[in-house]
Design a protein around this motif. Structure first.
Motif, short mmCIF file in Angstrom:
data_model
loop_
_atom_site.label_atom_id
_atom_site.label_comp_id
_atom_site.label_asym_id
_atom_site.label_seq_id
_atom_site.Cartn_x
_atom_site.Cartn_y
_atom_site.Cartn_z
N HIS A 64 35.04 40.35 40.68
CA HIS A 64 33.61 40.26 40.32
C HIS A 64 33.26 41.29 39.26
O HIS A 64 33.38 42.50 39.47
N HIS A 71 30.75 41.81 35.32
CA HIS A 71 29.89 41.30 34.25
C HIS A 71 30.40 42.02 33.01
O HIS A 71 29.86 43.07 32.62
N HIS A 99 26.21 36.44 44.00
CA HIS A 99 25.80 37.66 44.72
C HIS A 99 25.12 37.21 46.02
O HIS A 99 24.26 36.32 45.97
N HIS A 144 29.41 41.01 47.64
CA HIS A 144 28.70 42.15 48.26
C HIS A 144 28.66 42.07 49.79
O HIS A 144 29.29 42.88 50.44
N ASP A 166 32.32 45.03 39.90
CA ASP A 166 30.96 44.77 39.41
C ASP A 166 30.90 45.23 37.96
O ASP A 166 31.91 45.62 37.38
ZN LIG Z 1 27.32 41.78 40.13
#
Ligand SMILES: [Zn+2]
Length: 443
Positions: free
Chosen positions: A74, A76, A223, A260, A311
């Motif tokens: 995961h 970005h 998420h 998460h 993340d």
């Molecule tokens: Zn994220």
């Protein structure tokens, strides 16, 4: 009868320790990996090597462990350009007052291409060979990953509110299908639907995503249960916790990779387990945003597959999956007050095969096995920071730093060689990062 001549192959790698992760915890010595056409042709003892295979490229890594490439389940990537932009804030303040405003001003295709390039360079140097991304202009991330030889699962993002990428859920969906079609023949580009979160995507779009994901045979990356306020707001608005709402909408299945999961009750855990939902654990982002702590030991005991993610660099602030793995192992022990929770081999499994499974790529990557893609990472353990080496997996999880990765291959192509990133101009990359910093600081 004469012996058959040895078969010529593309590359042979002979590490000090070979850690295939199939099964987890196994450590082979005096073994080699044989690569042909980007795939693992054989894993065999060195005494059989000469009679069976020959190559002009035999890589001997005498002080190294060879592991499956790490899977960053995961991130970005493009947000690397916002590393350190806004720190020490709660998720709500961070998103509403800082990240979303700056994104609405600056995020365009150039931002995403430049940010992804920076992120991919950082990840490759840290032993990561595949990442599961969620961001706008995913076509740009895919293009850059392709140029750099990195494996990517692009998130086909869906939101209810307008951004520079799309106006409303309909346009996000249209673009999702378009981008999926655009890259469907690229072997290193995979796709997943990426509805951002339960609080940013409405019921209609979510229902549609469940149907499309099934038809297109792709994963859903979302998420979920990131904070207690997300759960409380969902109860207030829908009368259901987010997971229960997704169940009603038909989204719970082994296509769903839920990121998460810091706030779970017993019923949530049971649903995750019953439907085979994958959990993606991002401990450092959760800690830094004070979102909560994912009950990893309970997830694993319930038989739920777990992958790890960094993340984005705007909330972590690095893309260091090796570090993430150590944090996950330490946190699982501290949180459960059980030192046997998440032992090193299981942590390495989550960082490789577990992540691959969550992306729906478990048969293609995640372990060093015959017929899988040769996505590999070599880490030098014969260094002051990790010597002596009683247990190589423990050394990797508890002592090594990511700069100890020296060589990385994706689909048999070497992208990092003796610590040097091939085909990437680091000076130009640094310049681009600074250019964006000046632009963003100027407002
Ligand atoms: Zn994220």
């Amino acid at each position: 009868m004469p012996e058959p001549a040895p078969e010529t192959v593309d590359e042979i790698i002979s590490p000090r320790w070979l850690i295939p992760m199939a099964p987890a915890g196994q450590i082979l010595e005096n073994h080699s990996v044989v690569i042909r056409d980007g795939r693992i042709l054989a894993v065999l003892h060195n005494r059989e090597l000469e009679s069976r295979f020959t190559t002009t490229r035999h890589t001997r890594l005498d002080g190294h462990a060879l592991i499956p490439g790490l899977v960053n389940a995961h991130t970005h990537a493009a947000m690397t350009l916002l590393r350190g932009y806004a720190d020490d804030l709660s998720l709500d303040d961070w998103l509403n007052d800082h990240i979303w405003p700056v994104e609405s001003k600056h995020v365009n295709s150039d931002f995403v291409a430049d940010g992804s390039r920076l992120a991919i360079a950082e990840m490759l140097r840290g032993g990561i060979t595949c990442f599961n991304d969620m961001y706008f202009f995913a076509d740009q991330s895919a293009r850059v990953a392709g140029d750099m030889g990195m494996r990517i699962c692009i998130g086909l993002i869906v939101l209810d509110f307008p951004t520079l990428w799309a106006r409303d859920a309909h346009e996000y969906m249209d673009k999702a299908v378009q981008v999926h079609d655009q890259f469907r023949t690229e072997p290193l580009v995979h796709t997943a639907f990426a509805p951002h979160a339960p609080y940013t995507v409405g019921n209609d779009a979510l229902r549609q995503i469940a149907v499309y994901a099934e038809e297109m045979d792709i994963q859903i990356h979302m998420h979920l249960h990131e904070t207690d306020s997300e759960v409380a707001d969902s109860l207030a608005e829908h009368g259901l916790r987010p997971l229960a709402r997704l169940k009603e909408l038909g989204l719970l299945s082994n296509r769903l990779a839920a990121v998460h999961l810091t706030h779970l009750d017993d019923n949530d855990l049971e649903m995750l387990s019953t439907y085979g939902v994958h959990a993606i654990h991002c401990p450092e982002s959760n800690l830094k945003l004070a979102s909560g702590i994912c009950p990893l030991k309970s997830l694993l005991e319930a038989g739920i597959n777990v992958g790890f993610g960094t993340d984005g660099a705007a909330s972590n602030n690095d893309l260091d999956l090796l570090g993430e793995m150590r944090t996950a192992a330490l946190l699982a022990k501290g949180f459960s007050r059980d030192a046997t929770a998440l032992p090193a081999a299981q942590a390495l499994y989550c960082a490789t095969q577990g992540g691959a499974n969550a992306l729906g790529l478990g048969a293609e990557i995640g372990s060093i096995e015959v017929a899988k893609s040769a996505d590999l990472a070599a880490i030098h353990l014969n260094e002051l920071d990790t010597l002596p080496v009683y247990h190589p997996i423990s050394s990797i999880v508890y002592a090594a730093g990511r700069r100890q990765f020296t060589d990385v291959w994706v689909a048999g192509r070497r992208l990092l060689e003796q610590g040097r990133l091939l085909n990437t101009d680091l000076t130009a990359l640094s310049k681009t990062a600074l250019h964006w910093q000046h632009r963003i600081t100027a407002g």
